[in-house]
Scaffold this motif. Structure first.
Motif, PDB file in Angstrom:
ATOM      1  N   PRO A  93     -11.271   2.515 -10.882  1.00 49.69           N
ATOM      2  CA  PRO A  93     -10.031   2.160  -9.899  1.00 49.69           C
ATOM      3  C   PRO A  93     -10.721   1.254  -8.672  1.00 49.69           C
ATOM      4  O   PRO A  93      -9.909   0.392  -8.310  1.00 49.69           O
ATOM      5  N   GLY A 146       0.828   0.855   2.037  1.00 48.72           N
ATOM      6  CA  GLY A 146      -0.160   1.729   1.092  1.00 48.72           C
ATOM      7  C   GLY A 146      -1.680   1.297   1.545  1.00 48.72           C
ATOM      8  O   GLY A 146      -2.305   0.161   1.309  1.00 48.72           O
ATOM      9  N   GLY A 151      -5.577  -1.950   0.310  1.00 49.39           N
ATOM     10  CA  GLY A 151      -4.975  -2.024   1.642  1.00 49.39           C
ATOM     11  C   GLY A 151      -6.215  -1.833   2.647  1.00 49.39           C
ATOM     12  O   GLY A 151      -5.867  -2.491   3.577  1.00 49.39           O
ATOM     13  N   VAL A 170       2.196   7.328   2.359  1.00 44.41           N
ATOM     14  CA  VAL A 170       2.951   8.756   2.292  1.00 44.41           C
ATOM     15  C   VAL A 170       1.601   9.423   2.959  1.00 44.41           C
ATOM     16  O   VAL A 170       2.054  10.752   3.377  1.00 44.41           O
ATOM     17  N   PRO A 203       1.380   1.894  -5.385  1.00 43.07           N
ATOM     18  CA  PRO A 203       1.585   1.777  -6.996  1.00 43.07           C
ATOM     19  C   PRO A 203       3.132   1.414  -7.410  1.00 43.07           C
ATOM     20  O   PRO A 203       3.996   1.805  -6.442  1.00 43.07           O
ATOM     21  N   LEU A 204       3.548   1.230  -8.319  1.00 46.79           N
ATOM     22  CA  LEU A 204       4.914   1.080  -9.011  1.00 46.79           C
ATOM     23  C   LEU A 204       5.204   2.323  -9.270  1.00 46.79           C
ATOM     24  O   LEU A 204       4.698   2.839 -10.437  1.00 46.79           O
ATOM     25  N   GLU A 207       9.601   5.981  -6.978  1.00 46.90           N
ATOM     26  CA  GLU A 207       9.854   6.136  -5.255  1.00 46.90           C
ATOM     27  C   GLU A 207       9.567   4.592  -4.805  1.00 46.90           C
ATOM     28  O   GLU A 207      10.302   4.131  -3.536  1.00 46.90           O
ATOM     29  N   ARG A 231       2.206  -4.446  -7.502  1.00 44.12           N
ATOM     30  CA  ARG A 231       2.811  -4.630  -8.989  1.00 44.12           C
ATOM     31  C   ARG A 231       4.279  -5.027  -8.820  1.00 44.12           C
ATOM     32  O   ARG A 231       5.004  -4.788  -7.809  1.00 44.12           O
ATOM     33  N   ASP A 255       1.958 -12.084  -6.810  1.00 42.41           N
ATOM     34  CA  ASP A 255       0.773 -12.281  -7.856  1.00 42.41           C
ATOM     35  C   ASP A 255       1.434 -11.625  -9.033  1.00 42.41           C
ATOM     36  O   ASP A 255       0.745 -11.675 -10.149  1.00 42.41           O
ATOM     37  N   VAL A 256       2.190 -10.745  -8.683  1.00 42.43           N
ATOM     38  CA  VAL A 256       2.975  -9.639  -9.885  1.00 42.43           C
ATOM     39  C   VAL A 256       4.533  -9.837 -10.206  1.00 42.43           C
ATOM     40  O   VAL A 256       4.925 -10.239  -8.867  1.00 42.43           O
ATOM     41  N   ILE A 279      -3.710 -12.494 -10.749  1.00 43.30           N
ATOM     42  CA  ILE A 279      -4.999 -12.894 -10.837  1.00 43.30           C
ATOM     43  C   ILE A 279      -5.819 -12.187  -9.896  1.00 43.30           C
ATOM     44  O   ILE A 279      -6.840 -12.314  -9.844  1.00 43.30           O
ATOM     45  N   ALA A 281      -7.368  -9.462  -9.771  1.00 43.43           N
ATOM     46  CA  ALA A 281      -8.693  -8.734 -10.113  1.00 43.43           C
ATOM     47  C   ALA A 281      -9.537  -9.912 -11.012  1.00 43.43           C
ATOM     48  O   ALA A 281     -10.805  -9.397 -11.242  1.00 43.43           O
TER      49      ALA A 281
HETATM   50  P1  NAD Z   1      -4.888   3.595  -4.244  1.00 48.04           P
HETATM   51  O1  NAD Z   1      -4.508   4.407  -5.059  1.00 48.04           O
HETATM   52  O2  NAD Z   1      -6.083   3.201  -3.844  1.00 48.04           O
HETATM   53  O3  NAD Z   1      -3.705   3.213  -3.135  1.00 48.04           O
HETATM   54  C1  NAD Z   1      -2.331   3.083  -3.082  1.00 48.04           C
HETATM   55  C2  NAD Z   1      -1.900   3.881  -1.859  1.00 48.04           C
HETATM   56  O4  NAD Z   1      -0.603   3.825  -1.934  1.00 48.04           O
HETATM   57  C3  NAD Z   1      -2.356   5.122  -1.559  1.00 48.04           C
HETATM   58  O5  NAD Z   1      -2.926   5.120  -0.278  1.00 48.04           O
HETATM   59  C4  NAD Z   1      -1.146   6.087  -1.651  1.00 48.04           C
HETATM   60  O6  NAD Z   1      -1.093   7.287  -1.007  1.00 48.04           O
HETATM   61  C5  NAD Z   1       0.140   5.213  -1.278  1.00 48.04           C
HETATM   62  N1  NAD Z   1       1.266   5.395  -1.976  1.00 48.04           N
HETATM   63  C6  NAD Z   1       1.539   5.990  -2.973  1.00 48.04           C
HETATM   64  N2  NAD Z   1       3.102   6.238  -3.114  1.00 48.04           N
HETATM   65  C7  NAD Z   1       3.422   5.553  -2.138  1.00 48.04           C
HETATM   66  C8  NAD Z   1       4.804   5.618  -1.524  1.00 48.04           C
HETATM   67  N3  NAD Z   1       5.968   5.930  -2.187  1.00 48.04           N
HETATM   68  N4  NAD Z   1       4.990   5.033  -0.345  1.00 48.04           N
HETATM   69  C9  NAD Z   1       3.918   4.694   0.247  1.00 48.04           C
HETATM   70  N5  NAD Z   1       2.710   4.859   0.102  1.00 48.04           N
HETATM   71  C10 NAD Z   1       2.305   5.297  -1.227  1.00 48.04           C
HETATM   72  O7  NAD Z   1      -4.665   2.222  -5.251  1.00 48.04           O
HETATM   73  P2  NAD Z   1      -5.451   0.688  -4.958  1.00 48.04           P
HETATM   74  O8  NAD Z   1      -6.301   0.595  -6.121  1.00 48.04           O
HETATM   75  O9  NAD Z   1      -5.441   0.425  -3.506  1.00 48.04           O
HETATM   76  O10 NAD Z   1      -4.251  -0.315  -5.804  1.00 48.04           O
HETATM   77  C11 NAD Z   1      -3.010  -0.808  -5.111  1.00 48.04           C
HETATM   78  C12 NAD Z   1      -2.118  -1.644  -5.799  1.00 48.04           C
HETATM   79  O11 NAD Z   1      -2.447  -2.779  -6.235  1.00 48.04           O
HETATM   80  C13 NAD Z   1      -1.648  -0.841  -7.040  1.00 48.04           C
HETATM   81  O12 NAD Z   1      -0.038  -1.198  -7.356  1.00 48.04           O
HETATM   82  C14 NAD Z   1      -2.265  -1.490  -8.224  1.00 48.04           C
HETATM   83  O13 NAD Z   1      -1.946  -1.366  -9.551  1.00 48.04           O
HETATM   84  C15 NAD Z   1      -2.613  -2.815  -7.723  1.00 48.04           C
HETATM   85  N6  NAD Z   1      -3.462  -3.931  -8.182  1.00 48.04           N
HETATM   86  C16 NAD Z   1      -3.130  -5.090  -8.538  1.00 48.04           C
HETATM   87  C17 NAD Z   1      -3.995  -6.063  -9.111  1.00 48.04           C
HETATM   88  C18 NAD Z   1      -3.801  -7.383  -9.369  1.00 48.04           C
HETATM   89  O14 NAD Z   1      -4.381  -8.121 -10.282  1.00 48.04           O
HETATM   90  N7  NAD Z   1      -2.912  -7.819  -8.474  1.00 48.04           N
HETATM   91  C19 NAD Z   1      -5.307  -5.546  -9.363  1.00 48.04           C
HETATM   92  C20 NAD Z   1      -5.566  -4.109  -9.141  1.00 48.04           C
HETATM   93  C21 NAD Z   1      -4.770  -3.332  -8.506  1.00 48.04           C
END
Ligand code: NAD
Length: 304
Positions: A93, A146, A151, A170, A203-204, A207, A231, A255-256, A279, A281
């Motif tokens: 992750p 997030g 973030g 959250v 995340p998607l 909610e 997402r 990006d998504v 892109i 990652a």
């Molecule tokens: P992470 O799990 O470290 O962080 C996600 C945060 O969102 C957490 O702090 C969690 O408490 C919060 N959260 C969850 N549900 C929530 C809600 N309903 N309301 C408010 N906050 C909420 O995840 P991450 O590694 O930081 O990834 C974040 C996002 O980036 C994910 O959607 C992941 O799929 C996406 N991502 C995109 C790419 C890309 O290529 N663009 C690559 C990697 C990850």
């Protein structure tokens, strides 16, 4: 023991598998629909986002102990079914968080300074200097929705540009964490109202589906910017299109997307949106980290 590599990972990762006595089977040239014929005696498989590991593959892999995803999202794995068969599903992750955070900053800059638009126009022989008056990041408020791994990396970088950073999550950060990052908590709708730039890093989930919809966009500042490198589906693309077209928003970057890959979209008509093909990652260092980390974890799992 045998490890099948279904989607290419960094050479450094492959080396770790071999150095630890694992037999590596390169399945990257195998068409995805034929994969189940090649997994029978594998102990582990490594995937990225392209390979879908559903029931058919899991049933065909009689020796499978671990599914390793080099990256974050597990949307392409039937995790519940794998677990029901005693197969572990692991991922990396944090490996690409910096790559995604840097892309996010790049997208914010590209929108604010109209970089993609300027580039597109120049290639047609135009010199659109007057149309390219942008805005600075300095002094603006960034609202991060997030504040997880990505973030937080975005927050650090935005602070370096002189932005004020507020967040909604959250899970609230501890006072100490918030102080160290230099960020302040806001309720979601307060964040939406106060931000010059809203960047999504959740995340998607049910909610968060269409968390940014018509009503929320209406609450955003006039002339604000929306960035989604999290997402597809978190933003209602139809509502975003209307807000960009009407000028309610200064610009946006995605990006998504709700459905990927995108071949056609009315968003393509608009000059005030920057679009990249998932892109986040896709940076050399992030991919190397992901490849090395997944290989180390596979070695650990198969030796335990
Ligand atoms: P992470 O799990 O470290 O962080 C996600 C945060 O969102 C957490 O702090 C969690 O408490 C919060 N959260 C969850 N549900 C929530 C809600 N309903 N309301 C408010 N906050 C909420 O995840 P991450 O590694 O930081 O990834 C974040 C996002 O980036 C994910 O959607 C992941 O799929 C996406 N991502 C995109 C790419 C890309 O290529 N663009 C690559 C990697 C990850």
């Amino acid at each position: 023991m045998k490890v099948g590599i279904c989607d290419a990972i960094a050479e450094e990762g492959v080396k770790i598998l071999k150095e630890n006595g694992l037999e590596v089977v390169d399945l990257t040239p195998v068409p995805k629909e034929e994969l189940s014929k090649h997994v029978r005696d594998l102990d582990a498989i490594i995937i990225r986002s392209a390979t879908k590991v559903r029931k058919e593959i899991i049933d065909a892999a009689k020796n499978l102990k671990v599914i390793g995803r080099a990256g974050v999202g597990l949307d392409n794995v039937d995790v519940v079914y794998a677990k029901s068969k005693g197969i572990k599903v692991i991922n990396t992750p944090g490996a690409t968080s910096i790559s995604v955070a840097e892309l996010t900053i790049g997208l914010i800059l590209a929108v604010m300074r109209k970089i993609a638009y300027a580039d597109r126009e120049m290639r047609t022989g135009a010199w659109p200097k007057k149309k390219c008056k942008g805005i600075e990041m300095y002094g603006k408020t960034l609202g991060i929705i997030g504040i997880g791994r990505i973030g937080r990396e975005v927050a650090k970088r935005a602070k370096a540009f002189g932005m004020k950073v507020i967040y909604y999550d959250v899970f609230k950060l501890t006072e100490e964490q918030a102080k160290e990052l230099g960020v302040e908590y806001r309720e979601l709708d307060t964040l939406i109202r106060e931000s010059d730039v809203v960047s999504l890093h959740v995340p998607l989930l049910p909610e968060t589906k269409h968390l940014i919809n018509k009503e929320r966009i209406e609450k955003m500042k006039d002339g604000a910017i929306l960035v989604n490198a999290a997402r597809g589906g978190i933003v209602d693309e139809e509502a975003l299109y209307d807000a960009l077209k009407s000028g309610k928003l200064y610009g946006a970057a995605l990006d998504v997307y709700e459905s990927e890959p995108v071949k056609e979209s009315k968003l393509f008509e608009l000059d005030n949106i920057v679009l990249t093909p998932h892109i986040g990652a896709q940076a050399k260092e992030g991919q190397t980290r992901a490849g090395v980390e997944i290989a180390q974890k596979i070695v650990e799992e198969l030796n335990s």
